[in-house]
Write a protein that holds these residues in place. Sequence first.
Motif, PDB file in Angstrom:
ATOM      1  N   ALA A  39       0.848  -1.212   0.000  1.00 46.41           N
ATOM      2  CA  ALA A  39       0.000   0.000   0.000  1.00 46.41           C
ATOM      3  C   ALA A  39       0.878   1.254   0.000  1.00 46.41           C
ATOM      4  CB  ALA A  39      -0.911  -0.015   1.223  1.00 46.41           C
ATOM      5  N   GLY A  40       0.528   2.197  -0.851  1.00 42.00           N
ATOM      6  CA  GLY A  40       1.282   3.462  -0.926  1.00 42.00           C
ATOM      7  C   GLY A  40       2.340   3.444  -2.026  1.00 42.00           C
ATOM      8  N   ARG A  55      -4.159  -7.276 -14.747  1.00 39.72           N
ATOM      9  CA  ARG A  55      -5.148  -7.834 -13.796  1.00 39.72           C
ATOM     10  C   ARG A  55      -4.595  -7.926 -12.370  1.00 39.72           C
ATOM     11  NH1 ARG A  55      -8.668 -12.161 -17.452  1.00 39.72           N
ATOM     12  NH2 ARG A  55      -9.859 -10.521 -18.513  1.00 39.72           N
ATOM     13  N   PRO A  56      -3.393  -8.484 -12.163  1.00 41.39           N
ATOM     14  CA  PRO A  56      -2.894  -8.465 -10.774  1.00 41.39           C
ATOM     15  C   PRO A  56      -2.727  -7.049 -10.242  1.00 41.39           C
ATOM     16  CG  PRO A  56      -1.272  -9.506 -12.265  1.00 41.39           C
ATOM     17  CD  PRO A  56      -2.530  -9.273 -13.045  1.00 41.39           C
ATOM     18  N   LEU A  57      -2.329  -6.106 -11.101  1.00 40.34           N
ATOM     19  CA  LEU A  57      -2.184  -4.721 -10.623  1.00 40.34           C
ATOM     20  C   LEU A  57      -3.544  -4.124 -10.283  1.00 40.34           C
ATOM     21  CD1 LEU A  57       0.613  -3.164 -12.878  1.00 40.34           C
ATOM     22  CD2 LEU A  57       0.752  -3.729 -10.451  1.00 40.34           C
ATOM     23  N   LYS A  62      -6.991  -1.975  -5.325  1.00 45.38           N
ATOM     24  CA  LYS A  62      -7.996  -1.946  -4.247  1.00 45.38           C
ATOM     25  C   LYS A  62      -7.312  -1.938  -2.879  1.00 45.38           C
ATOM     26  CE  LYS A  62     -11.013  -4.662  -7.135  1.00 45.38           C
ATOM     27  NZ  LYS A  62     -10.856  -6.029  -7.560  1.00 45.38           N
ATOM     28  N   LYS A  63      -6.039  -2.347  -2.842  1.00 44.31           N
ATOM     29  CA  LYS A  63      -5.323  -2.383  -1.549  1.00 44.31           C
ATOM     30  C   LYS A  63      -4.403  -1.171  -1.379  1.00 44.31           C
ATOM     31  CE  LYS A  63      -5.371  -7.394  -1.369  1.00 44.31           C
ATOM     32  NZ  LYS A  63      -4.601  -8.598  -1.630  1.00 44.31           N
ATOM     33  N   GLY A  64      -4.576  -0.157  -2.245  1.00 46.19           N
ATOM     34  CA  GLY A  64      -3.829   1.097  -2.026  1.00 46.19           C
ATOM     35  C   GLY A  64      -2.543   1.221  -2.830  1.00 46.19           C
ATOM     36  N   ILE A  65      -2.351   0.351  -3.808  1.00 47.66           N
ATOM     37  CA  ILE A  65      -1.177   0.522  -4.680  1.00 47.66           C
ATOM     38  C   ILE A  65      -1.577   1.443  -5.832  1.00 47.66           C
ATOM     39  CG2 ILE A  65       0.272  -0.742  -6.367  1.00 47.66           C
ATOM     40  CD1 ILE A  65      -0.300  -2.779  -3.630  1.00 47.66           C
ATOM     41  N   ILE A  66      -0.701   2.388  -6.155  1.00 51.82           N
ATOM     42  CA  ILE A  66      -1.061   3.380  -7.180  1.00 51.82           C
ATOM     43  C   ILE A  66      -0.413   2.989  -8.503  1.00 51.82           C
ATOM     44  CG2 ILE A  66      -0.959   5.853  -7.779  1.00 51.82           C
ATOM     45  CD1 ILE A  66      -0.497   5.805  -4.433  1.00 51.82           C
ATOM     46  N   VAL A  67      -1.256   2.746  -9.503  1.00 46.40           N
ATOM     47  CA  VAL A  67      -0.774   2.295 -10.808  1.00 46.40           C
ATOM     48  C   VAL A  67      -1.001   3.414 -11.819  1.00 46.40           C
ATOM     49  CG1 VAL A  67      -0.998   0.519 -12.595  1.00 46.40           C
ATOM     50  CG2 VAL A  67      -1.485  -0.066 -10.208  1.00 46.40           C
ATOM     51  N   ALA A  79       7.844   7.336 -25.259  1.00 53.33           N
ATOM     52  CA  ALA A  79       8.977   8.266 -25.130  1.00 53.33           C
ATOM     53  C   ALA A  79       9.481   8.271 -23.697  1.00 53.33           C
ATOM     54  CB  ALA A  79       8.534   9.669 -25.535  1.00 53.33           C
ATOM     55  N   ILE A  80      10.792   8.203 -23.565  1.00 49.25           N
ATOM     56  CA  ILE A  80      11.429   8.172 -22.237  1.00 49.25           C
ATOM     57  C   ILE A  80      11.093   9.425 -21.428  1.00 49.25           C
ATOM     58  CG2 ILE A  80      13.641   8.973 -23.221  1.00 49.25           C
ATOM     59  CD1 ILE A  80      14.001   6.440 -20.641  1.00 49.25           C
ATOM     60  N   THR A  81      10.870  10.568 -22.132  1.00 48.01           N
ATOM     61  CA  THR A  81      10.528  11.808 -21.408  1.00 48.01           C
ATOM     62  C   THR A  81       9.201  11.631 -20.651  1.00 48.01           C
ATOM     63  OG1 THR A  81       9.629  12.529 -23.523  1.00 48.01           O
ATOM     64  CG2 THR A  81      11.681  13.563 -22.839  1.00 48.01           C
ATOM     65  N   ASN A  82       8.295  10.868 -21.229  1.00 48.43           N
ATOM     66  CA  ASN A  82       7.024  10.615 -20.536  1.00 48.43           C
ATOM     67  C   ASN A  82       7.239   9.782 -19.280  1.00 48.43           C
ATOM     68  OD1 ASN A  82       5.405  12.006 -22.292  1.00 48.43           O
ATOM     69  ND2 ASN A  82       5.062  10.245 -23.638  1.00 48.43           N
ATOM     70  N   VAL A  83       8.235   8.892 -19.326  1.00 47.39           N
ATOM     71  CA  VAL A  83       8.525   8.079 -18.136  1.00 47.39           C
ATOM     72  C   VAL A  83       9.050   9.002 -17.048  1.00 47.39           C
ATOM     73  CG1 VAL A  83       9.828   6.097 -17.237  1.00 47.39           C
ATOM     74  CG2 VAL A  83       9.161   6.132 -19.657  1.00 47.39           C
ATOM     75  N   LYS A  84       9.996   9.863 -17.427  1.00 46.32           N
ATOM     76  CA  LYS A  84      10.623  10.760 -16.430  1.00 46.32           C
ATOM     77  C   LYS A  84       9.571  11.649 -15.770  1.00 46.32           C
ATOM     78  CE  LYS A  84      15.227  10.812 -18.416  1.00 46.32           C
ATOM     79  NZ  LYS A  84      16.085  11.427 -19.423  1.00 46.32           N
ATOM     80  N   LYS A  85       8.624  12.155 -16.583  1.00 41.21           N
ATOM     81  CA  LYS A  85       7.605  13.069 -16.050  1.00 41.21           C
ATOM     82  C   LYS A  85       6.737  12.405 -14.978  1.00 41.21           C
ATOM     83  CE  LYS A  85       6.707  15.487 -20.277  1.00 41.21           C
ATOM     84  NZ  LYS A  85       5.825  15.351 -21.389  1.00 41.21           N
ATOM     85  N   LEU A  86       6.554  11.093 -15.116  1.00 39.34           N
ATOM     86  CA  LEU A  86       5.606  10.414 -14.226  1.00 39.34           C
ATOM     87  C   LEU A  86       6.241   9.874 -12.939  1.00 39.34           C
ATOM     88  CD1 LEU A  86       3.549   8.481 -16.922  1.00 39.34           C
ATOM     89  CD2 LEU A  86       2.735  10.349 -15.487  1.00 39.34           C
ATOM     90  N   LEU A  87       7.575   9.939 -12.849  1.00 35.17           N
ATOM     91  CA  LEU A  87       8.239   9.371 -11.658  1.00 35.17           C
ATOM     92  C   LEU A  87       7.836  10.138 -10.397  1.00 35.17           C
ATOM     93  CD1 LEU A  87      11.900   8.686 -12.864  1.00 35.17           C
ATOM     94  CD2 LEU A  87      10.072   7.020 -12.499  1.00 35.17           C
ATOM     95  N   ARG A  88       7.695   9.394  -9.297  1.00 36.05           N
ATOM     96  CA  ARG A  88       7.382  10.024  -8.009  1.00 36.05           C
ATOM     97  C   ARG A  88       8.389   9.498  -6.977  1.00 36.05           C
ATOM     98  NH1 ARG A  88       0.911   8.914  -7.087  1.00 36.05           N
ATOM     99  NH2 ARG A  88       0.211   9.509  -9.168  1.00 36.05           N
ATOM    100  N   PRO A  89       8.516  10.144  -5.844  1.00 35.83           N
ATOM    101  CA  PRO A  89       9.424   9.596  -4.813  1.00 35.83           C
ATOM    102  C   PRO A  89       8.988   8.189  -4.371  1.00 35.83           C
ATOM    103  CG  PRO A  89       8.762  11.845  -4.259  1.00 35.83           C
ATOM    104  CD  PRO A  89       7.949  11.454  -5.459  1.00 35.83           C
ATOM    105  N   THR A  90       7.693   7.874  -4.522  1.00 32.07           N
ATOM    106  CA  THR A  90       7.197   6.560  -4.082  1.00 32.07           C
ATOM    107  C   THR A  90       7.211   5.516  -5.208  1.00 32.07           C
ATOM    108  OG1 THR A  90       4.995   7.371  -4.585  1.00 32.07           O
ATOM    109  CG2 THR A  90       5.664   7.404  -2.252  1.00 32.07           C
ATOM    110  N   THR A  91       7.779   5.853  -6.379  1.00 28.75           N
ATOM    111  CA  THR A  91       7.777   4.875  -7.483  1.00 28.75           C
ATOM    112  C   THR A  91       8.674   3.695  -7.100  1.00 28.75           C
ATOM    113  OG1 THR A  91       7.509   6.686  -9.040  1.00 28.75           O
ATOM    114  CG2 THR A  91       8.124   4.548  -9.968  1.00 28.75           C
ATOM    115  N   LYS A  92       8.061   2.538  -6.950  1.00 25.50           N
ATOM    116  CA  LYS A  92       8.837   1.372  -6.506  1.00 25.50           C
ATOM    117  C   LYS A  92       9.285   0.529  -7.691  1.00 25.50           C
ATOM    118  CE  LYS A  92       8.923  -1.914  -2.811  1.00 25.50           C
ATOM    119  NZ  LYS A  92       8.038  -2.297  -1.723  1.00 25.50           N
ATOM    120  N   ALA A  93       8.443   0.510  -8.734  1.00 32.81           N
ATOM    121  CA  ALA A  93       8.775  -0.365  -9.858  1.00 32.81           C
ATOM    122  C   ALA A  93       8.251   0.204 -11.162  1.00 32.81           C
ATOM    123  CB  ALA A  93       8.171  -1.755  -9.627  1.00 32.81           C
ATOM    124  N   ILE A  94       8.957  -0.125 -12.240  1.00 38.40           N
ATOM    125  CA  ILE A  94       8.435   0.112 -13.589  1.00 38.40           C
ATOM    126  C   ILE A  94       8.331  -1.274 -14.228  1.00 38.40           C
ATOM    127  CG2 ILE A  94       8.830   1.215 -15.830  1.00 38.40           C
ATOM    128  CD1 ILE A  94      10.284   3.449 -14.481  1.00 38.40           C
TER     129      ILE A  94
END
Length: 338
Positions: A39-40, A55-57, A62-67, A79-94
């Motif tokens: 969660a988070g 589907r697993p995501l 529902k359990k608080g994971i942000i996709v 585009a890689i620039t779109n990836v960079k724009k979406l990163l957050r301090p809480t980004t755990k995985a791509i």
Amino acid sequence: METRELLGTLFHYPHPQNIIFTKNITESLNLIIKGLLQAGDHVLVSALEHNAVMRPLSSLQKKGIIVEQIPCSPKGFLAITNVKKLLRPTTKAIMLTHASNVCGTILPLQEIGRLCQEKNIFFIIDSAQTAGFLDLNFTELGSAALAFTGHKGLLGPMGIGGLLINDQLAQTLPPLIEGGTGSFSEQEIQPEHLPDKFEAGTLNIPGIYGLNAALKYILQKGITTIREREIALTNYFLQNIKKTPDLEIIGPQEAKNRVPIVSLNFPGRDNAKISSLLAEDFQIMTRCGLHCAPSAHKALGTYPQGTVRFSFSHFNTEEEINYTLQALQKICQNYPSV
Ligand SMILES: Cc1ncc(COP(=O)(O)O)c(C=O)c1O
């Protein structure tokens, strides 16, 4: 062990104990997704993912994971620039498919892998469409885990798949299934060592033997030889299919930056009918519909009607492609648009 070593050779990762067997890539991805995310946590995926990821995501949302989805162009480019724009301090995985199973576009994984390493983000690759076609180097891709399935480009039997995993992720991840491993039987807790940590219960040994034979064939034939032949056949199909009126090629118009699949849309006609006429009247097997990837079809503008998807193997011939082109022409003539 020999099959793990062959996989290690194919993926340039000489750590056979870090290669885990599962029954398919769906199980491999579930193992990673359900074990890693809490969660988070924020996770980025492409707009082209298969339901094996979505589907697993979705159930974890529902359990608080942000996709969040990284958008892609109508031709399936990301585009890689779109990836960079979406990163957050809480980004755990791509988590990314290496190539779209709908339009065939290959995603720029190496650049994204480097970004993940810089930012200490787990990079997870779905190689269902590229293993056995591209020369994949697990370490150079910068991934923490690369999931594979045995029955597509790896030419093995159905029911065998797996993943390559680095030590950092292997230590973080709990097993999805616990039970007997034939090791440390005096303990009633799952062993921590690899591959046993993730391989409880009897494995699909016939599947592993089948995959073993297929991998020996691929390594002996050479990935480059296989790829060049498949690109040539895909290019031949693409160049000729452009001459048939009333159809759209989804994704890149050339064989460059594509895996050997081509999705076609027949505006004004029923794609499902075309696929079934190809099978019934010409014995040509295609896959029609949404290909378990509804979000990819939404991104590509082919939702909800889906597409008719053709796949080429190096075992195919130009004659078979000519036969397919003629079959499509006959179908379009005899089955006019409405
Ligand atoms: C990109 C992608 N991911 C995942 C899968 C699921 O593969 P499997 O059914 O072998 O688990 C597929 C299969 O169609 C696929 O194309």
